[in-house]
Scaffold this motif. Structure first.
Motif, PDB file in Angstrom:
ATOM      1  N   PRO A  86      43.343  42.987  38.152  1.00 43.17           N
ATOM      2  CA  PRO A  86      42.263  42.022  37.922  1.00 43.17           C
ATOM      3  C   PRO A  86      41.275  41.925  39.078  1.00 43.17           C
ATOM      4  N   ILE A  87      41.768  41.963  40.314  1.00 47.29           N
ATOM      5  CA  ILE A  87      40.872  41.866  41.473  1.00 47.29           C
ATOM      6  C   ILE A  87      39.868  43.017  41.462  1.00 47.29           C
ATOM      7  N   LEU A  88      40.345  44.224  41.295  1.00 48.26           N
ATOM      8  CA  LEU A  88      39.471  45.399  41.353  1.00 48.26           C
ATOM      9  C   LEU A  88      38.486  45.428  40.183  1.00 48.26           C
ATOM     10  N   VAL A  89      38.948  45.072  38.990  1.00 44.51           N
ATOM     11  CA  VAL A  89      38.047  45.074  37.829  1.00 44.51           C
ATOM     12  C   VAL A  89      36.941  44.038  38.003  1.00 44.51           C
ATOM     13  N   ILE A  90      37.291  42.837  38.461  1.00 46.37           N
ATOM     14  CA  ILE A  90      36.282  41.782  38.637  1.00 46.37           C
ATOM     15  C   ILE A  90      35.288  42.161  39.735  1.00 46.37           C
ATOM     16  N   LEU A  91      35.771  42.794  40.800  1.00 49.54           N
ATOM     17  CA  LEU A  91      34.863  43.237  41.863  1.00 49.54           C
ATOM     18  C   LEU A  91      33.883  44.291  41.368  1.00 49.54           C
ATOM     19  N   GLY A  92      34.209  44.944  40.260  1.00 47.40           N
ATOM     20  CA  GLY A  92      33.298  45.940  39.699  1.00 47.40           C
ATOM     21  C   GLY A  92      32.106  45.346  38.982  1.00 47.40           C
ATOM     22  N   PHE A  93      32.111  44.033  38.736  1.00 53.78           N
ATOM     23  CA  PHE A  93      31.013  43.399  38.012  1.00 53.78           C
ATOM     24  C   PHE A  93      29.966  42.829  38.964  1.00 53.78           C
ATOM     25  N   THR A  94      28.716  42.800  38.491  1.00 50.37           N
ATOM     26  CA  THR A  94      27.616  42.131  39.182  1.00 50.37           C
ATOM     27  C   THR A  94      26.854  41.288  38.168  1.00 50.37           C
ATOM     28  N   LYS A  95      25.930  40.467  38.649  1.00 47.00           N
ATOM     29  CA  LYS A  95      25.119  39.660  37.741  1.00 47.00           C
ATOM     30  C   LYS A  95      24.297  40.536  36.801  1.00 47.00           C
ATOM     31  N   VAL A  96      23.815  41.644  37.336  1.00 51.98           N
ATOM     32  CA  VAL A  96      23.008  42.540  36.507  1.00 51.98           C
ATOM     33  C   VAL A  96      23.860  43.145  35.398  1.00 51.98           C
ATOM     34  N   LEU A  97      25.067  43.577  35.718  1.00 51.93           N
ATOM     35  CA  LEU A  97      25.943  44.164  34.708  1.00 51.93           C
ATOM     36  C   LEU A  97      26.334  43.153  33.632  1.00 51.93           C
ATOM     37  N   LEU A  98      26.486  41.899  34.023  1.00 47.01           N
ATOM     38  CA  LEU A  98      26.911  40.858  33.083  1.00 47.01           C
ATOM     39  C   LEU A  98      25.739  40.127  32.446  1.00 47.01           C
ATOM     40  N   GLY A 159      46.159  36.316  35.787  1.00 46.63           N
ATOM     41  CA  GLY A 159      45.510  36.949  36.926  1.00 46.63           C
ATOM     42  C   GLY A 159      43.999  36.990  36.793  1.00 46.63           C
ATOM     43  N   PHE A 160      43.507  37.326  35.598  1.00 46.56           N
ATOM     44  CA  PHE A 160      42.060  37.387  35.392  1.00 46.56           C
ATOM     45  C   PHE A 160      41.421  36.016  35.553  1.00 46.56           C
ATOM     46  N   LEU A 161      41.990  34.991  34.951  1.00 43.76           N
ATOM     47  CA  LEU A 161      41.399  33.656  35.043  1.00 43.76           C
ATOM     48  C   LEU A 161      41.412  33.162  36.477  1.00 43.76           C
ATOM     49  N   TYR A 162      42.518  33.383  37.167  1.00 46.60           N
ATOM     50  CA  TYR A 162      42.647  32.902  38.542  1.00 46.60           C
ATOM     51  C   TYR A 162      41.626  33.577  39.463  1.00 46.60           C
ATOM     52  N   TRP A 163      41.573  34.912  39.412  1.00 47.57           N
ATOM     53  CA  TRP A 163      40.674  35.630  40.315  1.00 47.57           C
ATOM     54  C   TRP A 163      39.219  35.540  39.879  1.00 47.57           C
ATOM     55  N   TRP A 164      38.957  35.251  38.610  1.00 50.45           N
ATOM     56  CA  TRP A 164      37.583  35.095  38.149  1.00 50.45           C
ATOM     57  C   TRP A 164      36.895  33.938  38.865  1.00 50.45           C
ATOM     58  N   HIS A 165      37.612  32.851  39.060  1.00 48.77           N
ATOM     59  CA  HIS A 165      37.021  31.702  39.754  1.00 48.77           C
ATOM     60  C   HIS A 165      36.674  32.035  41.199  1.00 48.77           C
ATOM     61  N   LEU A 166      37.424  32.915  41.821  1.00 48.79           N
ATOM     62  CA  LEU A 166      37.174  33.257  43.216  1.00 48.79           C
ATOM     63  C   LEU A 166      36.153  34.374  43.398  1.00 48.79           C
TER      64      LEU A 166
END
Length: 309
Positions: A86-98, A159-166
């Motif tokens: 989850p950490i690595l996948v979330i770090l792959g996102f940016t505002k532009v991508l989303l 894991g996704f919900l927890y790390w998404w907030h951070l």
């Protein structure tokens, strides 16, 4: 005796991971079109692909097969699903991508209410680890594939919900200034790490399923359980240390950006007052005690009344 270390190519998981990669790469290339002021960097692509690879290692590689025979490998699978992937996948996102989905994300967050709050994420993260390590549930997950699948979904979702907030590139309900993110993280890492310590120093093996397994790699049931607990405790400590360093650097970066914005705003506010047309020079003020050049001194005739010299 050596354990079975074969790969488990589940077609559904393989297809899902391939689809995720194709969609992300397509969106990443689209977001790097000419004219985009904030294109996602290459390291974002690498982070996402590494995160997908972590999912593949947890669910398709020998880690999955070994986890059914060795408790320590089952724990490796858990930390991959709960933290690493989850950490690595979330770090792959940016505002532009989303950007196309940002409004939908906020709408879903509002409708979810408490379920999308940071407090619920803390409860879910901690609860998922503690509850699933209750011997009856852990044994059931090891013995039944359907329960095992539910366990994996629980860890991944928590894991996704927890790390998404951070780590989310878009705003969430978690305040990211000051000590709030660090307190948020410590509330889970300490409690889950404590569970790992309990497993490490438990005097007897508590999971019946793994008691019945051969002593692969020379690990007795008790030493296997101790190794699994150590993996959990050390992983939580390492992730906590890296995350604290990352949050500290991000806090300094955001503070520096805020100072730059404040300076720019101050410069713009002072600009109009500081500018004066060159054709309208300011009139010099008369010296103290001296009359202005256009006013005659007391008792002295005006310039128009003076006789020509």
């Amino acid at each position: 005796m050596s354990p079975d270390a074969s790969w488990s190519f589940a077609p559904g998981i393989v297809v899902a991971l391939v689809v995720y990669v194709v969609v992300y790469v397509w969106r990443w290339r689209q977001s790097r079109a000419p004219g985009e002021p904030h294109p996602p960097s290459v390291w974002r692509l690498i982070a996402f692909l590494t995160g997908v690879a972590a999912f593949g290692i947890a669910l398709l590689s020998p880690v999955d097969t070994l986890g059914e025979q060795i408790l320590a490998m089952h724990m490796v699978q858990h930390v991959l699903l709960l933290d690493v992937a989850p950490i690595l996948v979330i770090l792959g996102f940016t505002k532009v991508l989303l950007r196309p989905a940002t409004r939908r994300i906020h709408t879903i967050e509002k409708k979810a209410g408490f379920l999308a709050s940071p407090l619920f994420a803390v409860f879910l993260y901690t609860g998922a680890m503690w509850i699933w390590h209750i011997p009856a549930l852990y044994n059931a997950a090891a013995e039944h594939s359907a329960v095992h699948l539910l366990e994996h979904i629980s860890f991944t979702g928590a894991g996704f919900l927890y790390w998404w907030h951070l780590l989310s590139p878009v705003s969430t309900r978690l305040r990211r200034d000051g000590m709030t993110p660090i307190v948020y993280m410590l509330s889970t890492k300490v409690t889950v790490g404590f569970l790992g310590i309990l497993l490490t120093f438990a005097p007897d093996a508590i999971y019946e399923f793994y008691k019945d397994q051969p002593e692969y790699w020379g690990l007795s049931p008790t030493s296997d359980q101790a190794l699994a607990g150590a993996i959990m405790a050390v992983e939580q400590a390492v992730v906590m240390g890296i995350a604290i360093a990352f949050l500290f650097v991000r806090m300094l970066d955001e503070s520096e950006k805020a100072d730059v914005r404040a300076e720019r705003f101050a410069d713009r506010a002072e600009g109009p007052a500081a500018e004066r047309p060159a054709s309208e020079p300011a009139a010099p003020e008369p010296a103290a005690g001296k009359p202005a050049a256009s006013e005659p001194a007391a008792g002295e005739p005006a310039a128009s009344e003076r006789a020509p010299g």
